[in-house]
Design an enzyme around this catalytic site. Structure first.
Site, PDB file in Angstrom:
ATOM      1  CB  VAL A 115       5.470   5.431  -2.419  1.00 28.72           C
ATOM      2  CG1 VAL A 115       6.261   5.158  -3.681  1.00 28.72           C
ATOM      3  CG2 VAL A 115       5.517   6.899  -2.040  1.00 28.72           C
ATOM      4  CD  GLU A 116       1.897   0.345   1.146  1.00 28.35           C
ATOM      5  OE1 GLU A 116       2.817  -0.152   1.816  1.00 28.35           O
ATOM      6  OE2 GLU A 116       0.974  -0.320   0.652  1.00 28.35           O
TER       7      GLU A 116
END
Ligand code: PLP
Ligand code: CA
EC number: 3.1.3.18
Length: 302
Positions: free
Chosen positions: A21-22
């Protein structure tokens, strides 16, 4: 709303989750702090995630403080978090009104504490009510009629330790006598953990009073409603599939993440125990669970 059918997995490889994920959205109470006490290993964990270039966002359903006041709390706890990274349900109430172009010549009646008033003021909305409202007992003489301001176009209800009958009646009049008047709830948490000695009636209790008297369903702006998730995603231009929501509560945090189509991680450092998670009565299963966020520092692939 979506719920996961498969049972939550214990987090084994934190790096894999971090790399997938970011953005991490962290719930606050039970994840970052407990009351006024920082949870062990939090500063180091946030530093690690920042060093890996992750965006960090903090979301709390506690409406008693404004974003600015939470900024101070983070600072006092020694955490390097900017106000722009903080989304409290007090802020969400003002942001929601902005998002629907709530007219500036209308007023907001507030049942709640200082945080909501500060956010409304900052957003340029006129308001009345607040903690001190109606502190005196109502004297019911024959024919007594409570007046209310006909310019109120929204009633916002949040957690209020000064809650009283005057506020219920005032808010009810605003909503009942004006079908166009909005009924907005910062959150509907059934219980809250003001002290660790017991569970305390949460923001849902104040919302429930107005729901009972008006028979209207509120628009919830805090977790688990999608409003804050959409707001955060739009604000930073991020895909919700690139977010991991980390929280200690199933019916607010984990549902909030799942409603947004995010990855979800339950931490057991707050109000949910492993037996609650694994109870046959529980229908909300996060993707992963672990004891506390500082497990990110130690859980590596074998
Ligand atoms: N509302 C109130 C009044 C609280 O005191 C708390 C936690 O302390 C919450 C809500 C839940 O906050 P969070 O969403 O950060 O867990
Ligand atoms: Ca929490």
């Amino acid at each position: 709303f979506v719920t996961r059918a498969s049972a939550a997995q214990p987090l084994k490889n934190a790096d894999e989750l971090i790399d997938s994920v970011e953005t991490f959205i962290f719930d606050c109470d039970g994840v970052i702090w407990k009351g006024d006490k920082l949870i062990d290993g939090v500063p180091e964990t946030l530093d690690l995630l920042r060093s890996k270039g992750k965006r960090l966002v903090f979301v709390t359903n506690n409406s008693t403080k404004s974003r600015k006041q939470y900024g101070k709390k983070f600072e006092t706890l020694g955490l390097n978090v900017s106000e722009e990274e903080i989304f409290a349900s007090s802020f969400a109430a003002a942001a929601y009104l902005k998002s629907i172009d709530f007219p500036k010549d209308k007023k907001v009646y507030v049942i709640g504490e200082d945080g909501i008033l500060k956010e409304l003021e900052l957003a340029g909305f006129q308001y009345l009510g607040g903690p001190e409202d109606g502190a005196k007992k109502i004297e019911l003489k024959p024919g007594f009629l409570m007046e209310h301001d006909k310019d109120v176009g929204a009633v916002v209800v949040g957690f209020d330790r000064y809650f009283n009958y005057y506020k219920v009646q005032y808010g009810t009049l605003c909503i009942r006598e004006n079908p166009g008047c909005l009924f907005i709830a910062t959150n509907r948490d059934a219980v809250t953990h003001l002290t660790d000695a017991q569970e305390w009636a949460g923001g849902g209790s104040m919302v429930g009073a107005l729901l009972g008297s008006t028979q209207r369903e509120p628009q919830v702006v805090g977790k688990p409603s999608t409003f804050m998730m959409d707001y955060v995603a739009n604000k930073f231009g991020i895909l919700k599939s690139q977010i991991c929501m980390v929280g200690d509560r199933l019916d607010t945090d984990i549902l909030f993440g799942q409603n947004g189509g995010c990855k979800t991680l339950l931490v057991l450092s707050g109000v949910t125990s492993l037996s609650m998670l694994q109870s046959p009565n529980n229908t909300i299963q996060p993707d992963f669970y672990t004891n506390k966020i500082s497990d990110f520092l130690s859980l590596k692939a074998a």
